[in-house]
Scaffold this motif. Structure first.
Motif, PDB file in Angstrom:
ATOM      1  N   VAL A  60      74.135 -21.090  21.693  1.00 51.58           N
ATOM      2  CA  VAL A  60      73.722 -20.722  23.051  1.00 51.58           C
ATOM      3  C   VAL A  60      72.922 -21.857  23.684  1.00 51.58           C
ATOM      4  N   ASP A  61      72.027 -22.467  22.917  1.00 60.95           N
ATOM      5  CA  ASP A  61      71.214 -23.563  23.445  1.00 60.95           C
ATOM      6  C   ASP A  61      72.092 -24.752  23.837  1.00 60.95           C
ATOM      7  N   ARG A  62      73.108 -25.023  23.024  1.00 61.32           N
ATOM      8  CA  ARG A  62      74.038 -26.117  23.345  1.00 61.32           C
ATOM      9  C   ARG A  62      74.804 -25.804  24.622  1.00 61.32           C
ATOM     10  N   LEU A  63      75.269 -24.571  24.756  1.00 65.40           N
ATOM     11  CA  LEU A  63      76.039 -24.186  25.941  1.00 65.40           C
ATOM     12  C   LEU A  63      75.183 -24.155  27.200  1.00 65.40           C
ATOM     13  N   GLU A  64      73.965 -23.651  27.069  1.00 63.38           N
ATOM     14  CA  GLU A  64      73.103 -23.481  28.243  1.00 63.38           C
ATOM     15  C   GLU A  64      72.381 -24.780  28.621  1.00 63.38           C
ATOM     16  N   ASN A  65      71.954 -25.542  27.620  1.00 62.76           N
ATOM     17  CA  ASN A  65      71.077 -26.689  27.894  1.00 62.76           C
ATOM     18  C   ASN A  65      71.638 -28.031  27.440  1.00 62.76           C
ATOM     19  N   GLY A  66      72.783 -28.003  26.751  1.00 63.39           N
ATOM     20  CA  GLY A  66      73.392 -29.248  26.302  1.00 63.39           C
ATOM     21  C   GLY A  66      72.687 -29.908  25.133  1.00 63.39           C
TER      22      GLY A  66
END
Length: 334
Positions: free
Chosen positions: A303-309
Protein backbone atom coordinates in the motif's frame (compact mmCIF):
# COMPACT_ATOMS: atom_id res chain seq x y z
CA UNK A 1 -26.18 7.35 -7.32
CA UNK A 2 -24.68 9.72 -4.76
CA UNK A 3 -21.41 11.26 -5.96
CA UNK A 4 -18.53 13.01 -4.22
CA UNK A 5 -19.92 16.25 -5.61
CA UNK A 6 -23.14 15.63 -3.65
CA UNK A 7 -21.16 14.93 -0.47
CA UNK A 8 -19.10 18.11 -0.99
CA UNK A 9 -22.25 20.21 -1.43
CA UNK A 10 -23.87 18.76 1.71
CA UNK A 11 -20.69 19.26 3.77
CA UNK A 12 -20.01 22.75 2.43
CA UNK A 13 -16.51 21.87 1.22
CA UNK A 14 -14.77 21.30 -2.11
CA UNK A 15 -14.81 18.02 -4.01
CA UNK A 16 -11.02 17.88 -3.53
CA UNK A 17 -11.48 18.01 0.24
CA UNK A 18 -13.95 15.12 0.08
CA UNK A 19 -11.44 13.13 -1.96
CA UNK A 20 -8.65 13.86 0.50
CA UNK A 21 -10.78 12.80 3.47
CA UNK A 22 -12.02 9.56 1.88
CA UNK A 23 -8.69 8.54 0.38
CA UNK A 24 -6.69 9.62 3.47
CA UNK A 25 -4.01 11.01 1.18
CA UNK A 26 -3.67 14.49 2.68
CA UNK A 27 -4.27 15.86 6.15
CA UNK A 28 -7.56 17.69 6.52
CA UNK A 29 -8.70 19.64 9.58
CA UNK A 30 -10.79 17.68 12.06
CA UNK A 31 -13.71 20.07 11.52
CA UNK A 32 -13.85 19.51 7.76
CA UNK A 33 -13.20 15.77 8.15
CA UNK A 34 -16.16 15.47 10.52
CA UNK A 35 -18.43 17.37 8.13
CA UNK A 36 -17.44 15.17 5.18
CA UNK A 37 -17.88 11.90 7.06
CA UNK A 38 -21.23 13.02 8.49
CA UNK A 39 -22.49 14.06 5.04
CA UNK A 40 -21.27 10.80 3.45
CA UNK A 41 -23.05 8.78 6.12
CA UNK A 42 -26.25 10.79 5.82
CA UNK A 43 -26.32 10.43 2.02
CA UNK A 44 -25.31 6.73 2.14
CA UNK A 45 -22.36 7.48 -0.11
CA UNK A 46 -20.57 4.41 -1.46
CA UNK A 47 -17.19 4.94 -3.22
CA UNK A 48 -17.24 4.02 -6.91
CA UNK A 49 -14.10 1.98 -7.51
CA UNK A 50 -14.56 2.05 -11.28
CA UNK A 51 -14.70 5.84 -11.37
CA UNK A 52 -11.69 6.09 -9.07
CA UNK A 53 -9.75 3.70 -11.27
CA UNK A 54 -10.45 5.74 -14.39
CA UNK A 55 -9.35 8.97 -12.74
CA UNK A 56 -6.26 7.60 -10.97
CA UNK A 57 -5.07 4.96 -13.42
CA UNK A 58 -5.17 2.43 -10.56
CA UNK A 59 -7.62 -0.43 -10.07
CA UNK A 60 -7.43 -0.48 -6.24
CA UNK A 61 -7.26 -4.25 -6.76
CA UNK A 62 -4.61 -6.55 -5.24
CA UNK A 63 -4.14 -10.19 -6.20
CA UNK A 64 -2.87 -12.84 -3.75
CA UNK A 65 -1.42 -15.98 -5.35
CA UNK A 66 -1.59 -19.30 -3.50
CA UNK A 67 -1.23 -22.91 -4.64
CA UNK A 68 -3.28 -24.98 -2.18
CA UNK A 69 -6.85 -23.96 -1.31
CA UNK A 70 -7.13 -26.98 0.98
CA UNK A 71 -4.43 -25.68 3.33
CA UNK A 72 -5.81 -23.18 5.89
CA UNK A 73 -2.32 -21.70 6.15
CA UNK A 74 -2.86 -19.82 2.90
CA UNK A 75 -6.30 -18.65 4.02
CA UNK A 76 -4.85 -17.27 7.25
CA UNK A 77 -2.21 -15.29 5.34
CA UNK A 78 -4.71 -13.96 2.81
CA UNK A 79 -7.15 -12.92 5.53
CA UNK A 80 -4.46 -10.90 7.32
CA UNK A 81 -3.60 -9.13 4.07
CA UNK A 82 -7.25 -8.41 3.33
CA UNK A 83 -7.90 -7.05 6.84
CA UNK A 84 -5.17 -4.48 6.23
CA UNK A 85 -5.79 -3.44 2.63
CA UNK A 86 -9.57 -3.19 2.90
CA UNK A 87 -9.08 -0.46 5.51
CA UNK A 88 -7.00 1.43 2.96
CA UNK A 89 -9.61 1.31 0.21
CA UNK A 90 -8.37 -1.73 -1.72
CA UNK A 91 -10.12 -4.95 -2.72
CA UNK A 92 -8.48 -8.36 -3.02
CA UNK A 93 -8.76 -11.50 -5.14
CA UNK A 94 -7.17 -14.83 -4.18
CA UNK A 95 -5.81 -16.77 -7.18
CA UNK A 96 -4.63 -20.37 -7.47
CA UNK A 97 -2.25 -19.62 -10.32
CA UNK A 98 -0.01 -21.84 -12.41
CA UNK A 99 2.07 -20.48 -15.28
CA UNK A 100 0.26 -22.15 -18.17
CA UNK A 101 -1.00 -20.50 -21.35
CA UNK A 102 -4.65 -20.13 -20.28
CA UNK A 103 -3.89 -18.67 -16.87
CA UNK A 104 -1.24 -16.34 -18.29
CA UNK A 105 -3.68 -14.92 -20.84
CA UNK A 106 -6.26 -14.29 -18.11
CA UNK A 107 -3.86 -12.79 -15.62
CA UNK A 108 -2.05 -10.61 -18.15
CA UNK A 109 -4.93 -9.69 -20.44
CA UNK A 110 -8.26 -9.89 -18.63
CA UNK A 111 -7.44 -9.14 -14.98
CA UNK A 112 -5.87 -5.91 -13.83
CA UNK A 113 -4.04 -5.70 -10.51
CA UNK A 114 -2.16 -2.83 -8.91
CA UNK A 115 -0.11 -5.45 -7.06
CA UNK A 116 0.41 -9.19 -6.90
CA UNK A 117 1.45 -10.86 -3.62
CA UNK A 118 2.94 -14.33 -3.90
CA UNK A 119 2.28 -16.90 -1.15
CA UNK A 120 2.76 -19.91 -3.42
CA UNK A 121 5.80 -22.18 -3.69
CA UNK A 122 5.71 -21.94 -7.50
CA UNK A 123 8.68 -20.57 -9.43
CA UNK A 124 7.69 -18.06 -12.11
CA UNK A 125 9.67 -17.17 -15.21
CA UNK A 126 11.48 -13.84 -15.46
CA UNK A 127 9.60 -13.24 -18.71
CA UNK A 128 6.22 -13.39 -16.95
CA UNK A 129 7.31 -11.18 -14.05
CA UNK A 130 8.82 -8.63 -16.43
CA UNK A 131 5.49 -8.45 -18.27
CA UNK A 132 3.76 -7.60 -14.98
CA UNK A 133 6.40 -4.97 -14.24
CA UNK A 134 5.89 -3.40 -17.66
CA UNK A 135 2.20 -3.02 -16.78
CA UNK A 136 3.12 -1.20 -13.55
CA UNK A 137 2.20 -4.09 -11.23
CA UNK A 138 3.94 -3.99 -7.85
CA UNK A 139 5.36 -7.48 -7.19
CA UNK A 140 5.70 -8.75 -3.62
CA UNK A 141 7.55 -11.93 -2.58
CA UNK A 142 8.47 -13.21 -6.03
CA UNK A 143 12.25 -12.77 -5.97
CA UNK A 144 14.90 -10.34 -4.77
CA UNK A 145 14.95 -8.78 -8.26
CA UNK A 146 11.51 -7.27 -7.77
CA UNK A 147 9.76 -4.70 -5.58
CA UNK A 148 9.01 -6.10 -2.12
CA UNK A 149 10.39 -9.05 -0.18
CA UNK A 150 9.41 -10.06 3.34
CA UNK A 151 10.61 -13.49 4.43
CA UNK A 152 10.78 -15.77 7.44
CA UNK A 153 13.51 -18.10 8.66
CA UNK A 154 12.63 -21.61 9.85
CA UNK A 155 16.20 -22.74 10.56
CA UNK A 156 16.40 -22.22 14.31
CA UNK A 157 13.00 -23.82 14.92
CA UNK A 158 13.90 -26.82 12.75
CA UNK A 159 17.15 -27.20 14.70
CA UNK A 160 15.28 -26.97 18.02
CA UNK A 161 12.99 -29.86 17.09
CA UNK A 162 15.89 -32.01 15.88
CA UNK A 163 17.68 -31.46 19.20
CA UNK A 164 14.44 -32.18 21.04
CA UNK A 165 14.04 -35.51 19.25
CA UNK A 166 17.66 -36.35 20.06
CA UNK A 167 16.98 -35.68 23.77
CA UNK A 168 13.95 -37.97 23.58
CA UNK A 169 16.09 -40.82 22.20
CA UNK A 170 15.00 -40.79 18.56
CA UNK A 171 17.51 -42.12 16.02
CA UNK A 172 15.36 -43.22 13.08
CA UNK A 173 13.79 -39.96 11.90
CA UNK A 174 12.00 -39.50 8.59
CA UNK A 175 10.70 -36.59 6.51
CA UNK A 176 7.43 -36.45 4.56
CA UNK A 177 7.66 -33.66 1.98
CA UNK A 178 4.82 -32.05 0.04
CA UNK A 179 7.34 -30.69 -2.48
CA UNK A 180 9.88 -32.41 -4.71
CA UNK A 181 13.43 -33.19 -3.61
CA UNK A 182 15.03 -30.24 -5.45
CA UNK A 183 12.71 -27.70 -3.81
CA UNK A 184 13.04 -29.29 -0.35
CA UNK A 185 16.85 -29.15 -0.50
CA UNK A 186 16.64 -25.38 -1.11
CA UNK A 187 14.21 -24.85 1.78
CA UNK A 188 15.38 -23.89 5.31
CA UNK A 189 13.99 -27.13 6.75
CA UNK A 190 15.63 -29.36 4.18
CA UNK A 191 18.99 -27.60 4.45
CA UNK A 192 19.09 -27.88 8.24
CA UNK A 193 17.89 -31.49 8.24
CA UNK A 194 20.55 -32.63 5.77
CA UNK A 195 23.31 -30.64 7.49
CA UNK A 196 22.51 -31.74 11.03
CA UNK A 197 20.89 -35.19 11.07
CA UNK A 198 24.15 -37.05 11.64
CA UNK A 199 25.22 -34.54 14.34
CA UNK A 200 21.93 -35.19 16.13
CA UNK A 201 22.64 -38.91 16.20
CA UNK A 202 19.99 -39.78 13.60
CA UNK A 203 20.53 -42.66 11.21
CA UNK A 204 21.64 -41.10 7.91
CA UNK A 205 19.36 -43.02 5.56
CA UNK A 206 18.02 -41.23 2.48
CA UNK A 207 15.29 -43.86 2.26
CA UNK A 208 13.77 -42.17 5.32
CA UNK A 209 13.02 -39.14 3.12
CA UNK A 210 10.00 -39.20 0.81
CA UNK A 211 9.07 -36.49 -1.70
CA UNK A 212 6.07 -35.32 -3.71
CA UNK A 213 7.64 -35.82 -7.13
CA UNK A 214 4.22 -35.96 -8.80
CA UNK A 215 3.43 -32.46 -7.50
CA UNK A 216 0.03 -33.45 -6.08
CA UNK A 217 -1.66 -30.43 -4.47
CA UNK A 218 -3.70 -31.78 -1.57
CA UNK A 219 -1.31 -31.77 1.39
CA UNK A 220 -3.47 -34.04 3.55
CA UNK A 221 -3.61 -36.75 0.88
CA UNK A 222 0.11 -36.36 0.16
CA UNK A 223 0.94 -36.79 3.84
CA UNK A 224 -1.35 -39.81 4.15
CA UNK A 225 -0.12 -41.65 1.04
CA UNK A 226 3.56 -40.88 1.58
CA UNK A 227 3.41 -41.96 5.23
CA UNK A 228 1.86 -45.31 4.28
CA UNK A 229 4.63 -45.92 1.73
CA UNK A 230 7.35 -44.80 4.15
CA UNK A 231 6.22 -46.86 7.15
CA UNK A 232 5.56 -50.00 5.14
CA UNK A 233 9.20 -49.89 4.05
CA UNK A 234 10.60 -48.63 7.36
CA UNK A 235 8.31 -49.53 10.27
CA UNK A 236 11.20 -48.85 12.67
CA UNK A 237 11.02 -45.04 12.15
CA UNK A 238 10.07 -43.42 15.47
CA UNK A 239 9.68 -39.76 14.45
CA UNK A 240 8.77 -37.90 11.28
CA UNK A 241 8.70 -34.30 10.10
CA UNK A 242 6.09 -33.09 7.62
CA UNK A 243 6.42 -30.03 5.38
CA UNK A 244 3.22 -28.49 6.74
CA UNK A 245 0.57 -29.12 9.39
CA UNK A 246 -2.06 -30.43 6.97
CA UNK A 247 0.40 -33.03 5.68
CA UNK A 248 1.18 -33.91 9.31
CA UNK A 249 -2.54 -34.55 9.91
CA UNK A 250 -2.43 -36.94 6.95
CA UNK A 251 0.60 -38.68 8.46
CA UNK A 252 -1.17 -39.16 11.81
CA UNK A 253 -4.25 -40.54 10.05
CA UNK A 254 -2.08 -43.01 8.09
CA UNK A 255 -0.35 -44.14 11.29
CA UNK A 256 -3.72 -44.80 12.91
CA UNK A 257 -4.87 -46.83 9.89
CA UNK A 258 -1.68 -48.87 10.16
CA UNK A 259 -2.29 -49.61 13.84
CA UNK A 260 0.26 -47.12 15.16
CA UNK A 261 -0.25 -44.36 17.69
CA UNK A 262 1.08 -40.80 17.78
CA UNK A 263 3.12 -40.07 19.87
CA UNK A 264 3.51 -43.45 21.63
CA UNK A 265 4.80 -45.20 18.51
CA UNK A 266 5.75 -42.28 16.26
CA UNK A 267 6.29 -38.59 17.02
CA UNK A 268 5.06 -36.16 14.35
CA UNK A 269 6.10 -32.54 13.77
CA UNK A 270 4.44 -30.16 11.31
CA UNK A 271 5.07 -26.61 10.15
CA UNK A 272 2.97 -23.39 9.89
CA UNK A 273 1.14 -23.73 13.23
CA UNK A 274 -2.30 -23.23 11.68
CA UNK A 275 -5.18 -22.62 14.08
CA UNK A 276 -6.38 -26.24 13.79
CA UNK A 277 -3.07 -27.58 15.09
CA UNK A 278 -3.69 -26.72 18.74
CA UNK A 279 -7.13 -28.38 18.64
CA UNK A 280 -6.12 -31.53 16.77
CA UNK A 281 -5.93 -34.82 18.72
CA UNK A 282 -3.14 -35.17 19.58
CA UNK A 283 -2.35 -31.45 19.44
CA UNK A 284 0.34 -30.97 16.83
CA UNK A 285 3.88 -29.78 17.53
CA UNK A 286 4.74 -27.30 14.81
CA UNK A 287 7.22 -24.75 13.51
CA UNK A 288 5.50 -21.42 13.98
CA UNK A 289 6.03 -17.78 13.09
CA UNK A 290 3.95 -14.63 13.44
CA UNK A 291 1.79 -14.91 10.31
CA UNK A 292 -0.11 -11.73 11.16
CA UNK A 293 3.07 -9.66 11.41
CA UNK A 294 4.42 -11.25 8.23
CA UNK A 295 1.25 -10.69 6.16
CA UNK A 296 0.59 -7.20 7.46
CA UNK A 297 4.17 -6.11 6.79
CA UNK A 298 3.79 -7.19 3.16
CA UNK A 299 0.38 -5.46 2.86
CA UNK A 300 1.72 -2.30 4.51
CA UNK A 301 4.66 -2.10 2.09
CA UNK A 302 2.46 -2.76 -0.94
CA UNK A 303 0.00 0.00 0.00
CA UNK A 304 2.82 2.41 0.86
CA UNK A 305 4.49 1.71 -2.50
CA UNK A 306 1.22 2.26 -4.37
CA UNK A 307 0.21 5.38 -2.45
CA UNK A 308 3.58 7.05 -1.87
CA UNK A 309 6.02 5.38 -4.26
CA UNK A 310 8.29 4.19 -1.41
CA UNK A 311 11.12 1.99 -2.68
CA UNK A 312 11.53 -1.24 -0.67
CA UNK A 313 13.61 -3.17 -3.19
CA UNK A 314 16.73 -3.23 -0.98
CA UNK A 315 14.90 -3.15 2.35
CA UNK A 316 14.44 -6.77 3.46
CA UNK A 317 12.61 -8.01 6.53
CA UNK A 318 13.05 -11.53 7.94
CA UNK A 319 10.82 -12.91 10.70
CA UNK A 320 12.30 -15.65 12.91
CA UNK A 321 10.22 -18.76 13.52
CA UNK A 322 9.85 -20.56 16.85
CA UNK A 323 9.14 -24.16 17.89
CA UNK A 324 5.77 -24.89 19.48
CA UNK A 325 5.88 -28.17 21.42
CA UNK A 326 2.56 -29.98 21.90
CA UNK A 327 1.30 -33.53 22.45
CA UNK A 328 2.43 -35.08 19.15
CA UNK A 329 6.03 -35.70 20.24
CA UNK A 330 7.24 -38.05 22.96
CA UNK A 331 10.03 -40.40 23.93
CA UNK A 332 11.34 -42.81 21.30
CA UNK A 333 9.73 -46.23 21.41
CA UNK A 334 12.25 -48.83 22.54
Amino acid sequence: MVTRKDVAKAAGVSVATVSNVLSKRLNVSDEKKEKVLEAAKKLNYIPNHTAKSLSSGRTKHIGVIINDYDNPYHTELAQCVENYIINHGYMMTVIDFNEDKTNMEKLIGEWQFDSLINFSSNIYSKRLLDIFKSKGTVLANFSEDYDINVSFSLKSAQMFFMKKLQELGHKKVGYVSTVDRAWWELDDRGQVFLAEWDKCGFDVNKDYLIFNEKHCKNSSNVGYEEAKILFKKHPDITAVFATNDVAAFGVIRALKDMGLNCPDDVSVIGCDDIMLSSNYVPSLSSISYDKKAYSEEIAKRVVDRLENGTDYKNDYVCIEAKAVVRESIGKAKT
